[in-house]
Scaffold this motif. Structure first.
Motif, PDB file in Angstrom:
ATOM      1  N   TRP A   7       0.819  -1.093  -0.112  1.00 44.09           N
ATOM      2  CA  TRP A   7      -0.070   0.042  -0.126  1.00 44.09           C
ATOM      3  C   TRP A   7       0.902   1.200  -0.048  1.00 44.09           C
ATOM      4  O   TRP A   7       2.235   1.150  -0.014  1.00 44.09           O
ATOM      5  CB  TRP A   7      -0.860   0.036   1.314  1.00 44.09           C
ATOM      6  CG  TRP A   7      -0.361   0.194   2.479  1.00 44.09           C
ATOM      7  CD1 TRP A   7      -0.145   1.622   3.208  1.00 44.09           C
ATOM      8  CD2 TRP A   7       0.178  -0.497   3.366  1.00 44.09           C
ATOM      9  NE1 TRP A   7       0.421   1.479   4.238  1.00 44.09           N
ATOM     10  CE2 TRP A   7       0.897   0.300   4.443  1.00 44.09           C
ATOM     11  CE3 TRP A   7       0.724  -2.017   3.326  1.00 44.09           C
ATOM     12  CZ2 TRP A   7       1.647  -0.134   5.636  1.00 44.09           C
ATOM     13  CZ3 TRP A   7       1.699  -2.339   4.246  1.00 44.09           C
ATOM     14  CH2 TRP A   7       1.897  -1.583   5.561  1.00 44.09           C
ATOM     15  N   HIS A   8       0.352   2.370  -0.222  1.00 38.85           N
ATOM     16  CA  HIS A   8       1.063   3.675  -0.298  1.00 38.85           C
ATOM     17  C   HIS A   8       1.283   3.983   1.088  1.00 38.85           C
ATOM     18  O   HIS A   8       0.808   4.933   1.898  1.00 38.85           O
ATOM     19  CB  HIS A   8       0.174   4.575  -0.891  1.00 38.85           C
ATOM     20  CG  HIS A   8       0.047   4.430  -2.299  1.00 38.85           C
ATOM     21  ND1 HIS A   8      -1.015   3.502  -2.889  1.00 38.85           N
ATOM     22  CD2 HIS A   8       0.654   4.808  -3.409  1.00 38.85           C
ATOM     23  CE1 HIS A   8      -0.998   3.656  -4.101  1.00 38.85           C
ATOM     24  NE2 HIS A   8       0.058   4.240  -4.572  1.00 38.85           N
ATOM     25  N   ALA A   9       2.168   3.183   1.739  1.00 41.71           N
ATOM     26  CA  ALA A   9       2.481   3.443   3.297  1.00 41.71           C
ATOM     27  C   ALA A   9       3.214   4.950   3.630  1.00 41.71           C
ATOM     28  O   ALA A   9       3.796   5.269   2.712  1.00 41.71           O
ATOM     29  CB  ALA A   9       3.442   2.428   3.683  1.00 41.71           C
ATOM     30  N   TYR A  34      -1.329   9.337  -0.906  1.00 45.27           N
ATOM     31  CA  TYR A  34      -1.867   8.452  -0.026  1.00 45.27           C
ATOM     32  C   TYR A  34      -3.416   8.486  -0.092  1.00 45.27           C
ATOM     33  O   TYR A  34      -4.071   9.571  -0.004  1.00 45.27           O
ATOM     34  CB  TYR A  34      -1.497   8.496   1.430  1.00 45.27           C
ATOM     35  CG  TYR A  34      -2.258   7.621   2.419  1.00 45.27           C
ATOM     36  CD1 TYR A  34      -2.103   6.394   2.569  1.00 45.27           C
ATOM     37  CD2 TYR A  34      -3.314   8.446   3.152  1.00 45.27           C
ATOM     38  CE1 TYR A  34      -2.786   5.379   3.304  1.00 45.27           C
ATOM     39  CE2 TYR A  34      -3.666   7.666   4.076  1.00 45.27           C
ATOM     40  CZ  TYR A  34      -3.797   6.307   4.412  1.00 45.27           C
ATOM     41  OH  TYR A  34      -4.515   5.524   5.061  1.00 45.27           O
ATOM     42  N   TYR A  35      -4.097   7.427  -0.293  1.00 43.91           N
ATOM     43  CA  TYR A  35      -5.868   7.378   0.018  1.00 43.91           C
ATOM     44  C   TYR A  35      -6.254   6.456   0.495  1.00 43.91           C
ATOM     45  O   TYR A  35      -6.927   6.610   1.442  1.00 43.91           O
ATOM     46  CB  TYR A  35      -6.252   7.635  -1.459  1.00 43.91           C
ATOM     47  CG  TYR A  35      -7.689   7.835  -1.600  1.00 43.91           C
ATOM     48  CD1 TYR A  35      -8.319   9.103  -1.079  1.00 43.91           C
ATOM     49  CD2 TYR A  35      -8.475   6.793  -2.211  1.00 43.91           C
ATOM     50  CE1 TYR A  35      -9.688   9.293  -1.215  1.00 43.91           C
ATOM     51  CE2 TYR A  35      -9.974   7.098  -2.050  1.00 43.91           C
ATOM     52  CZ  TYR A  35     -10.568   8.095  -1.563  1.00 43.91           C
ATOM     53  OH  TYR A  35     -12.038   8.114  -1.647  1.00 43.91           O
ATOM     54  N   GLU A  39      -6.034  -0.062  -2.199  1.00 39.61           N
ATOM     55  CA  GLU A  39      -5.996   0.414  -3.721  1.00 39.61           C
ATOM     56  C   GLU A  39      -4.870   0.360  -4.452  1.00 39.61           C
ATOM     57  O   GLU A  39      -4.746   1.141  -5.372  1.00 39.61           O
ATOM     58  CB  GLU A  39      -7.007   1.591  -3.502  1.00 39.61           C
ATOM     59  CG  GLU A  39      -8.352   1.577  -3.249  1.00 39.61           C
ATOM     60  CD  GLU A  39      -9.153   3.020  -3.297  1.00 39.61           C
ATOM     61  OE1 GLU A  39      -8.462   3.719  -4.068  1.00 39.61           O
ATOM     62  OE2 GLU A  39     -10.377   3.057  -3.033  1.00 39.61           O
ATOM     63  N   SER A  40      -3.874  -0.218  -3.980  1.00 42.31           N
ATOM     64  CA  SER A  40      -2.568  -0.368  -5.087  1.00 42.31           C
ATOM     65  C   SER A  40      -3.071  -0.855  -6.255  1.00 42.31           C
ATOM     66  O   SER A  40      -3.877  -2.107  -6.117  1.00 42.31           O
ATOM     67  CB  SER A  40      -1.551  -0.743  -4.123  1.00 42.31           C
ATOM     68  OG  SER A  40      -1.878  -2.112  -3.769  1.00 42.31           O
ATOM     69  N   THR A  41      -2.178  -0.907  -7.138  1.00 41.01           N
ATOM     70  CA  THR A  41      -2.496  -1.492  -8.330  1.00 41.01           C
ATOM     71  C   THR A  41      -1.331  -2.133  -8.915  1.00 41.01           C
ATOM     72  O   THR A  41      -0.325  -2.158  -8.393  1.00 41.01           O
ATOM     73  CB  THR A  41      -2.914  -0.335  -9.549  1.00 41.01           C
ATOM     74  OG1 THR A  41      -1.733   0.475  -9.789  1.00 41.01           O
ATOM     75  CG2 THR A  41      -3.716   0.486  -9.241  1.00 41.01           C
TER      76      THR A  41
END
Length: 341
Positions: A7-9, A34-35, A39-41
């Motif tokens: 994830w966008h840690a 970061y959201y 939702e990482s791709t």
């Protein structure tokens, strides 16, 4: 060792993981705003996944495990791993020899508290009486069947699946002087606060004795849709059913019939069925029969673990999995790839 956060840690999250692992460990995360941690791709993770030794995270895009040829360990930041089973990752792990560990128990108290809230809310007609209060409507006559609350004291509660969450539910139930019956795969493993433990082959006889039944089992091939017409028929018509585990455990059509016919007094859930096109139609994440709108049903949507301190504990326990792996120790929370939990 290279660890990829799926994830966008945040910088703080990366640093906390880095500090816990041996010197020289590289901890990376996808770049970007970061959201959401879910939702990482594939494109976010591709360049790091190819040479990562370990993954940690809540979600894993399709295709990422296939390119992670060096992967030796996945630290999954959920208690359940049924999602991993559905995408074939557990069978892939068994075939390729990498380990999977989860954070089971990290949310146990929060989820058990939610289950206990549901028991109380159903018994005390909380929503119904709150609505009456907001409308300044005095319920009359006093002690009428449709107004009178149920009791917990002296009643019997059945906990189906006595793991970390189920054990805490049993403990909380004892605070209300309830008699606690447990059902689990291995009935020889006793649990404090459970008055008697039973195997799954005794499920129906246990259900017949209960005033409240709480489902706390993992969703596996054996438990998916296991609670249906026969199980509801075994329950008292005056009993309440609570599902704190997975929506797929209960057959919705039989549940709906029981709740609308008076065969079951009430239902509460934090989880609802997920219908996927190809297996069911219409596809969706809400009950097809609108069970959640019935007057004797209360619920929330995946909110049981949304409590103070749980997120931090998820990351801390997930990091502990990585620490054990890096140290060559056996993994405390390793998933049994054959059993699926």
């Amino acid at each position: 060792m290279k660890v990829l956060c799926l994830w966008h840690a945040t910088e703080g999250e990366i640093n906390s993981i880095q500090k816990a692992l041996p010197h020289g460990t590289e901890v990376v995360a996808p770049n970007g705003e970061y959201y959401s941690r879910f939702e990482s791709t594939y494109s976010d993770l591709e360049r790091h996944a190819a040479d990562a030794d370990a993954f940690i995270g809540w979600t894993i895009p399709r295709g990422i495990p296939e390119i992670a040829e060096k992967l030796k360990m996945l630290s999954w930041l959920h208690s359940g791993v049924d999602d991993l089973s559905e995408i074939g990752l557990l069978s892939m792990a068994k075939k390729r020899g990498f380990k999977v560990a989860n954070i089971r128990g990290a949310n146990a108290i929060a989820v058990a508290e939610q289950a206990t809230m549901f028991v109380l809310a159903l018994a005390k007609k909380t929503i119904f009486k709150h609505q009456a209060a907001t409308e300044n409507h005095k319920l009359f006559p006093l002690f009428a069947d449709e107004h009178r609350s149920a009791m917990l004291s002296g009643r019997t509660i059945g906990v189906i699946g006595v793991g970390s969450i189920g054990a805490h539910i049993a403990k909380f139930a004892k605070g209300f002087d309830m008699h606690v019956l447990g059902v689990r795969r291995n009935k020889e493993r006793s649990v404090e606060y459970v008055d008697s433990m039973h195997g799954m082959d005794e499920l129906h006889s246990v259900l017949a004795k209960c005033d409240y039944v709480v489902l706390a089992t993992p969703n596996t091939g054996e438990t998916s849709q296991f609670f249906g017409k026969a199980e509801i028929a075994a329950m008292k018509p005056s009993a309440f059913l609570i599902n704190i585990a997975r929506g797929k455990l209960v057959q919705e059509n039989h549940l709906h019939e029981a709740l609308t016919s008076g065969r079951l007094r009430g239902y509460a859930a934090d989880v609802w069925p997920k219908y996927e096109f190809g297996r069911a139609f219409p596809a969706g994440y809400v009950p097809r029969l609108q069970v959640q709108k019935l007057p004797n049903v209360i619920g929330s949507v995946d909110q049981a673990a949304n409590s103070d301190g749980v997120l931090e504990r998820y990351i801390r326990w997930g990091t502990q999995n990585l620490e054990e792996f890096a140290a060559g120790k056996s993994l405390t929370r390793e998933i049994n790839l054959d059993l699926g939990y």
